[in-house]
Design an enzyme around this catalytic site. Structure first.
Site, mmCIF file in Angstrom:
data_model
loop_
_atom_site.group_PDB
_atom_site.id
_atom_site.type_symbol
_atom_site.label_atom_id
_atom_site.label_comp_id
_atom_site.label_asym_id
_atom_site.label_seq_id
_atom_site.Cartn_x
_atom_site.Cartn_y
_atom_site.Cartn_z
ATOM 1 C CE1 TYR A 42 -7.157 1.448 0.161
ATOM 2 C CE2 TYR A 42 -9.218 1.622 1.373
ATOM 3 C CZ TYR A 42 -8.231 0.838 0.784
ATOM 4 O OH TYR A 42 -8.325 -0.527 0.827
ATOM 5 C CD GLU A 43 -10.364 8.512 3.866
ATOM 6 O OE1 GLU A 43 -9.636 7.537 4.121
ATOM 7 O OE2 GLU A 43 -11.604 8.482 3.897
ATOM 8 C CG ASP A 56 -0.850 -0.889 8.522
ATOM 9 O OD1 ASP A 56 -1.492 0.090 8.118
ATOM 10 O OD2 ASP A 56 -1.104 -2.053 8.179
ATOM 11 N N GLY A 76 -4.807 0.039 9.636
ATOM 12 C CA GLY A 76 -3.878 -0.657 10.528
ATOM 13 C C GLY A 76 -4.316 -2.102 10.491
ATOM 14 N NE ARG A 77 -1.962 -6.207 6.189
ATOM 15 C CZ ARG A 77 -1.113 -6.164 5.180
ATOM 16 N NH1 ARG A 77 -1.553 -6.006 3.967
ATOM 17 N NH2 ARG A 77 0.177 -6.267 5.389
ATOM 18 C CE LYS A 111 -27.598 16.366 14.508
ATOM 19 N NZ LYS A 111 -28.565 16.870 13.611
ATOM 20 C CE LYS A 134 4.607 0.041 2.347
ATOM 21 N NZ LYS A 134 3.607 -0.641 1.520
ATOM 22 C CB THR A 135 3.701 -0.263 6.512
ATOM 23 O OG1 THR A 135 2.294 -0.397 6.765
ATOM 24 C CG2 THR A 135 4.435 -0.616 7.796
ATOM 25 N NE ARG A 147 -1.826 -4.758 -0.444
ATOM 26 C CZ ARG A 147 -1.233 -4.147 0.574
ATOM 27 N NH1 ARG A 147 -0.126 -4.650 1.075
ATOM 28 N NH2 ARG A 147 -1.736 -3.043 1.080
ATOM 29 N NE ARG A 149 -3.490 3.301 1.091
ATOM 30 C CZ ARG A 149 -3.619 2.075 0.591
ATOM 31 N NH1 ARG A 149 -3.227 1.034 1.324
ATOM 32 N NH2 ARG A 149 -4.131 1.877 -0.593
ATOM 33 N N GLY A 181 0.828 -1.206 0.000
ATOM 34 C CA GLY A 181 0.000 0.000 0.000
ATOM 35 C C GLY A 181 0.862 1.256 0.000
ATOM 36 C CG ASP A 221 4.546 -7.273 7.410
ATOM 37 O OD1 ASP A 221 4.025 -6.506 6.578
ATOM 38 O OD2 ASP A 221 3.868 -8.052 8.098
ATOM 39 C CG ASP A 222 3.285 -9.554 3.809
ATOM 40 O OD1 ASP A 222 3.690 -10.432 4.592
ATOM 41 O OD2 ASP A 222 2.111 -9.148 3.800
HETATM 42 P P1 FBP Z 1 1.103 -2.050 3.714
HETATM 43 O O1 FBP Z 1 1.262 -2.997 4.847
HETATM 44 O O2 FBP Z 1 1.417 -2.624 2.398
HETATM 45 O O3 FBP Z 1 1.856 -0.772 3.956
HETATM 46 O O4 FBP Z 1 -0.414 -1.614 3.613
HETATM 47 C C1 FBP Z 1 -1.077 -1.058 4.665
HETATM 48 C C2 FBP Z 1 -2.532 -0.829 4.370
HETATM 49 O O5 FBP Z 1 -2.784 0.533 4.107
HETATM 50 C C3 FBP Z 1 -3.399 -1.347 5.503
HETATM 51 O O6 FBP Z 1 -3.538 -0.383 6.509
HETATM 52 C C4 FBP Z 1 -4.670 -1.711 4.780
HETATM 53 O O7 FBP Z 1 -5.399 -2.715 5.436
HETATM 54 C C5 FBP Z 1 -4.174 -2.228 3.493
HETATM 55 O O8 FBP Z 1 -2.969 -1.555 3.225
HETATM 56 C C6 FBP Z 1 -5.144 -1.994 2.349
HETATM 57 O O9 FBP Z 1 -4.636 -2.588 1.222
HETATM 58 P P2 FBP Z 1 -5.115 -2.292 -0.239
HETATM 59 O O10 FBP Z 1 -4.466 -1.013 -0.697
HETATM 60 O O11 FBP Z 1 -4.596 -3.453 -1.012
HETATM 61 O O12 FBP Z 1 -6.605 -2.175 -0.223
#
Ligand code: FBP
Length: 552
Positions: free
Chosen positions: A425-426, A205, A251-252, A242, A202-203, A145, A428, A81, A175-176
């Site tokens: 997504y906002e 998360d 944060g997967r 209200k 990078k991430t 990915r 990244r 991501g 990590d992957d």
């Molecule tokens: P990375 O671990 O590759 O940095 O991705 C993080 C992340 O943004 C997570 O927070 C989220 O669950 C996931 O990617 C979403 O993945 P995708 O862009 O494939 O929908």
């Protein structure tokens, strides 16, 4: 693309760097610090990585370093991501390589690791780099990915690297992706190929960290963006009085993003998955925690509030974790028989039929929409795509039902209206914060030095990050020291260990102490938007998490 005024202004930003990087590149040498071994699964990892196991952490210090009398050819991959600052890693790497030799060349593989396997690349020239300095996104070369897994994929990667006469490959990822880097490095050594493979952390998360890697890039910018939005919602909640706002955050796996956003905004409830797992809380327990806060605030006449939820939460609730593992194994075993089923009802009933009895009962108790989402495809690394599971809606639904029961039992008197949000997504692809712009450029430069010193199987690491950039300590650590063995796709595999929120850490202790007060008070903290210009106390402040970790 039409450039906004800020876009144009960001081109002129000069990233701050560690002191040592101001030396000529020939006056920077490597100093070993200490040999690092993985924390777990040592024997299995030693057998899987015979050439890479047991190397030392290193740092860069002043001293004579012999430059090669030839240009370096390097390939770079953006993986996984997006995270703010990726383009600056490439800029730092590019500038470093040109200092090594003006005829050095940098090739960008298109669309992530698949670009390497399929030989799809562009040459990254100075003109291209100038268009992307200090900007967000991964669009210079794209990302993906793909997991480099089969013998054919390794061979194809090798063929591409040979065709381009690469001296090195730099993999920018989480990590992957860094697991891919470690595997490729070992494979190239095994082949007798002189191709250095280097990783960059990078991430958004924030879960690629350890004693040597203090944070991954992108976390700073993403948490600042989410915190701005959460702060605005907190103020809206207190103004309208209200709604309860249920906000899911990316944060997967780990809850670092939620924890940092909690420090920045002080919401009424912040769920930390790691704590929920450690306390073996059921879904009903989690719901009750939220209902207790709703009831206590209602008793003060405050029928509004904010709950923040890490997207990985459901995988940490022990009963659901077991269910997901059961589903993962079913999907892995069924292979194409499952993949060929149409998404939705067909997949849902296939899974339901094959589940163990306990998991089947839990599965059936979940709303149908969530059941279907749990059955959607795993990513190429075998992960559930938690960003697509509407946990915030599941919780609202269950909280509503539980509050009705509590109301009937005279345990709650109030009105519950809600809104749900997902911020992911906002965060990244924003212009990187100054911190991420500086950190990423320095990581790219450090990656170049690792390449120059042929330190294959290393990841760029920069320490002392809560100090001004000049005092940062750049170096590298061996990737294998960060690995362990995990069950993925139905098989045991070597992977980089994710760093979860530690319950005995200074950040969690600070959170645990404050949260009772935050639950009842409506004294939210409003951090506002990222500032790129102004006093360093505002523009350059690292995350609160990093500050707490360093001052503990
Ligand atoms: P990375 O671990 O590759 O940095 O991705 C993080 C992340 O943004 C997570 O927070 C989220 O669950 C996931 O990617 C979403 O993945 P995708 O862009 O494939 O929908």
């Amino acid at each position: 693309m039409e450039r906004s005024p800020l876009h144009i202004a960001r081109y002129a930003y000069v990233p701050k760097m560690p002191e040592i990087f101001f030396e000529p590149i020939s006056k920077i040498k490597v100093e070993p610090i200490e040999t690092l071994e993985p924390q777990r699964d040592r024997e299995a990892l030693r057998a899987l990585f015979p050439h890479s196991y047991g190397k030392p952490a290193i740092r860069f210090v002043a001293g004579e370093s012999a430059l090669p009398n030839k240009p370096l050819f390097v390939g770079v991959i953006l993986s996984g991501g997006p995270a703010a600052g990726g383009h600056n890693v490439i800029a730092g790497l590019f500038d470093g390589l040109k200092k090594v030799h003006p005829d050095s060349r940098l090739f960008g593989f298109k669309g992530g690791p698949s670009g390497l396997i399929e030989g799809k690349y562009i040459e990254i020239t100075a003109d291209i780099v100038e268009q992307y300095r200090n900007t967000g996104g991964f669009d210079m070369i794209g990302s993906g990915r793909t997991k480099i897994e089969t013998p054919e994929q390794f061979e194809k990667s090798f063929e591409t690297a040979e065709q381009l006469k690469l001296d090195a490959l730099v993999i920018i990822g989480g990590d992957d992706s860094n697991t891919n880097a470690a595997l490729l490095s070992e494979f190239f050594i095994h082949k007798g190929a002189q191709i250095t493979v280097v990783g960059v952390p990078k991430t958004i998360d924030g879960d690629l960290k350890n004693e040597w890697i203090e944070t991954s890039f992108g976390f700073d910018t993403a948490t600042k963006i989410y915190s701005e939005l959460i702060g605005n919602i907190c103020r809206d909640a207190a103004s309208g009085r209200k709604y309860w706002h249920f906000i899911k955050l990316m944060g997967r796996s780990a809850s670092h993003i939620t924890l940092e956003c909690a420090f920045q905004t002080r919401p009424n409830v912040a769920l930390i998955s790691e704590e929920i797992e450690a306390r073996s809380m059921s879904l009903a327990d989690v719901v009750q925690t939220i209902c207790d806060a709703v009831a206590a605030r209602a008793a003060k006449g405050e029928n509004f509030g904010v709950v923040i939820i890490p997207e990985g939460l459901i995988e940490f609730i022990p009963e659901i974790k077991k269910l997901i593992e059961n589903i993962n194994d079913i999907i892995a075993q069924a292979g194409s028989a499952y993949e060929s089923l149409p998404r939705g009802e067909a997949q849902r009933s296939f899974i339901h039929e094959h589940l163990d009895p306990d998991s089947a009962a839990l599965f059936a108790s979940l709303p149908e929409g969530i059941q279907i989402q749990l059955c959607w495809d795993r990513d190429p690394h075998g992960n559930v795509q938690v960003s697509r599971i509407e946990t915030e809606k599941l919780l609202v639904d269950m909280v509503r039902k539980r509050l009705a029961e509590m109301s009937a039992a005279q345990m709650y008197r109030g009105k519950f209206d809600y809104q749900t949000h997902f911020f992911g997504y906002e965060g990244r692809c924003a212009f990187p914060s100054n911190f991420d712009a500086d950190y990423c450029y320095s990581l790219g430069y450090a990656a170049c030095l690792l390449v120059l010193n042929r330190l294959t199987g290393y990841i760029a690491a920069i320490r002392n990050l809560s100090a001004p950039a000049r005092e940062w300590i750049p170096g590298g650590i061996p990737l294998v020291s960060m690995m362990n063995i995990e069950h993925r796709h139905g098989k045991d595999k070597p992977v980089i260990r994710k760093a979860l929120v530690e319950l005995d850490s200074a950040p969690f202790a600070a959170f645990a102490e404050a949260r009772g007060k935050w639950a009842l008070s409506s004294d939210y903290r409003i951090p506002g938007s990222i500032q790129y210009f102004g006093p360093p106390s505002i523009t350059d402040a690292p995350t609160i998490t990093l500050q707490l970790e360093h001052h503990s």
